[in-house]
Each structure stands twice: as structure tokens, then as C-alpha cells.
Motif scaffolding. Sequence first.
Motif, PDB file in Angstrom:
ATOM      1  N   VAL A   1       0.837  -1.193   0.000  1.00 19.25           N
ATOM      2  CA  VAL A   1       0.000   0.000   0.000  1.00 19.25           C
ATOM      3  C   VAL A   1       0.875   1.247   0.000  1.00 19.25           C
ATOM      4  CG1 VAL A   1      -2.009  -1.019   1.149  1.00 19.25           C
ATOM      5  CG2 VAL A   1      -0.199   0.006   2.532  1.00 19.25           C
ATOM      6  N   THR A   2       0.381   2.272  -0.661  1.00 17.06           N
ATOM      7  CA  THR A   2       0.932   3.612  -0.566  1.00 17.06           C
ATOM      8  C   THR A   2      -0.059   4.448   0.234  1.00 17.06           C
ATOM      9  OG1 THR A   2       2.014   3.401  -2.720  1.00 17.06           O
ATOM     10  CG2 THR A   2       1.731   5.627  -1.857  1.00 17.06           C
ATOM     11  N   VAL A   3       0.438   5.172   1.231  1.00 16.46           N
ATOM     12  CA  VAL A   3      -0.425   5.915   2.150  1.00 16.46           C
ATOM     13  C   VAL A   3      -0.024   7.384   2.151  1.00 16.46           C
ATOM     14  CG1 VAL A   3      -1.268   6.112   4.519  1.00 16.46           C
ATOM     15  CG2 VAL A   3      -0.639   3.867   3.607  1.00 16.46           C
ATOM     16  N   ARG A   4      -0.999   8.266   2.050  1.00 11.40           N
ATOM     17  CA  ARG A   4      -0.737   9.698   2.179  1.00 11.40           C
ATOM     18  C   ARG A   4      -1.563  10.252   3.334  1.00 11.40           C
ATOM     19  NH1 ARG A   4      -2.827  14.902   0.321  1.00 11.40           N
ATOM     20  NH2 ARG A   4      -1.069  16.363   0.195  1.00 11.40           N
TER      21      ARG A   4
ATOM     22  N   LYS B   1      -3.604   3.650  -1.444  1.00 10.29           N
ATOM     23  CA  LYS B   1      -3.588   3.010  -2.753  1.00 10.29           C
ATOM     24  C   LYS B   1      -3.126   1.570  -2.551  1.00 10.29           C
ATOM     25  CE  LYS B   1      -2.375   5.448  -6.295  1.00 10.29           C
ATOM     26  NZ  LYS B   1      -3.624   5.430  -7.112  1.00 10.29           N
ATOM     27  N   PHE B   2      -4.017   0.625  -2.799  1.00 10.04           N
ATOM     28  CA  PHE B   2      -3.706  -0.797  -2.664  1.00 10.04           C
ATOM     29  C   PHE B   2      -3.194  -1.311  -4.011  1.00 10.04           C
ATOM     30  CE2 PHE B   2      -6.987   0.269   0.352  1.00 10.04           C
ATOM     31  CZ  PHE B   2      -6.653  -0.413   1.507  1.00 10.04           C
ATOM     32  N   HIS B   3      -2.004  -1.901  -4.016  1.00 13.39           N
ATOM     33  CA  HIS B   3      -1.394  -2.430  -5.239  1.00 13.39           C
ATOM     34  C   HIS B   3      -1.750  -3.913  -5.335  1.00 13.39           C
ATOM     35  CE1 HIS B   3       0.889   1.329  -5.607  1.00 13.39           C
ATOM     36  NE2 HIS B   3       1.045   1.249  -4.289  1.00 13.39           N
ATOM     37  N   LEU B   4      -2.666  -4.239  -6.234  1.00 15.18           N
ATOM     38  CA  LEU B   4      -3.260  -5.569  -6.289  1.00 15.18           C
ATOM     39  C   LEU B   4      -2.371  -6.569  -7.036  1.00 15.18           C
ATOM     40  CD1 LEU B   4      -6.952  -4.481  -6.975  1.00 15.18           C
ATOM     41  CD2 LEU B   4      -5.774  -4.800  -4.784  1.00 15.18           C
TER      42      LEU B   4
END
Length: 334
Positions: A87-90, A115-118
Motif C-alpha cells: 500500500v501507498t499511504v498519504r 492506494k492498494f497495489h493488487l
Amino acid sequence: MSSDNTQSTNLNDEIGGKQTEEGLENSSPQRSSPAELVDAINLVFGKQTHNRAIHAKGIVLEGRFIPSSSAATLSKAPHFQEASVPVTVRFSDFAGIPTISDTDALANPRGMALKFHLPDGSETDLVIHSFNGFPAATTDEFRELLIALGYSGPEVAAPTPADTYLATHPIAKSFLESQQTPPVSYATLTYFGVNSFKFINAQDKVTFGRYRIEPEEGNQFLSAEEIEKAAPDYLADEIRQRVAHAPIKFNFRVQIAEQGDKIEDPSMAWPDTRKLVDVGLIEITRVVPNSDAAERALLFLPAKLPEGIEPADPMIEFRNAAYIISYKRRNDIS
């Protein structure tokens, strides 16, 4: 927008009769456009050149999402299955002001975007904030609030347009006046997904719910004395130090709707007695090397959803379109 509203009314039929009657209140066609909403935000905070129209100040981190054993019973979405995903977290402050102090009242509510990278290379996004509710039931109402705020200020005689608007919109007034004091950390806040989603599992069972992300260390806020001493950018400094010491963990949950809950109205918080389903753990492990560049490049799209999760609130699609416009403007894309 009419097809979205018809779909949402049908979703309410599945929840129950009372839900359908209340949902019809929000079924009128959308009058304003996503571009007009972004313009209204700019009216309040000023037009941004390189930053987001709202939640302009933030920091980007990375980690992973580890689904729980109960996640798959709620949805067949790929990140709700057995394997963890990156995941990318802001994290961010509310205002569309990149230089705002973290202790300023306009910094609340704080934002959290994921943002979950599937596994198949695709992505799905979630954008939430640290207040259980929203100041308006529809995007038209939200734009009206922003315009009222934009045409009000210390130089405007009372009653200002904001005074007039808030006098007849108690939910918006409560949103503006009941925000929390500054947190100890972005990592010590609960974040609420005010929009509702339709979750579908492998057996085609449908559940309506809203996301809630709760810190493992609990909610913690600064004292009055600590607020006085806090640096303008203390939240970014604090979370850099925190994540360097140990992973930051959040419990990822979904609050389940019951008959009578307003699925289409994000301004109405559901009772705390509603069931919470644990769907996993968010574990944040590092700050990205160049957070400023990452922030500008990142585009979070709340309607970008995998099979097994669908919008249950028409505002989700509208937010999606507005975020694209804001992204294009700050990156000079026509």
C-alpha cells in the motif's frame, strides 16, 4: 447522473423500506459539475499551482495491507483474500494551503488516502478523513457551503454569506465547529470513510458498509501546552521518527449498515452500535524517499474499485471526477 441515482435507489430497496423513503431525498439530479466544485474549493483556499485543491499539505509513506480471515466473507475483492498487498499511504491536513501550520484550525480534519497495489498489477484507492461525517449530504450542498465560505471573511459585514448558510445548515455548522484538537501524530487518529460501499462476496451476498481505520495505539491528542510548543510541521517530523523506530499499525474495519441507515447521505454518521467487521491490518513501514515528488504524482481515485466492491453513494463518482480535474491542473495537463 440519473443512472447513478437510479442505481443508488435500488441499493436502498435492498436495505429496507425506510431506507428507500429516506434515500429519495437525495435522488435529485446533480446541478454542479466536478470542475465547478474544484473552482469553489479554490475560492476558499486560493488556486493551487502544484498542489491539491484541498488537503494540500501531506506526506507519503509505504507499507502493506494484511487481510483478516473474515475479509473474504465480506467481499471477493482481491486484496480481501489471503495474501498481503503493498500500500501507498498519504496523510494530510485539510486545507488547500500547502504552508498551513499543523496546529491551525483549518488543518482539521486530517486526511488518509490509501492506494492498494493488487496482485494483477492494478490498483484500488480509498480516501477518508478523521471526522465521522461530512458537512453536506450532496456535492451540490458542499459546493454551496464552499461558495458561502469563499465570499466571507473578516472584511465582510455580518451576517456574512457563511453566517447565513450555517444558520440553516446545522450539520455543516457542527462539522466546522466540532473538530478535534491537533493529534499527537497522524498515527494516533481514527479515520472514517464517510461514503458507503456495496460489498459482494464469492457467494454473491451483499453487504453495505463504510470504512473505519483505527490506530492500534488509540486516539491521542496534544494538550494545550503541547499545542503552544508544537512546530508548524510537527506532524511530518513526528511520523518520520515514529516509523523509523517501528511499523505503524492500523486496524482496517467496515461498519455495517442496518435498516434505516442513510446509505446515500455522507453527512449522517451511523450509530456506534452498528457492527464492525475486521478486514485486516494496515502496517506502514517507511516514508518514501522524495515525498514531495510522490505527492504531486499520486492520484487517488475513490471510484477505482475491483470486482466485489461497488459505489453505494453517488458522491463517490463525483469525487472521483473532481480529483482528476485537480490532478490535471496541478500537473498542467489539459
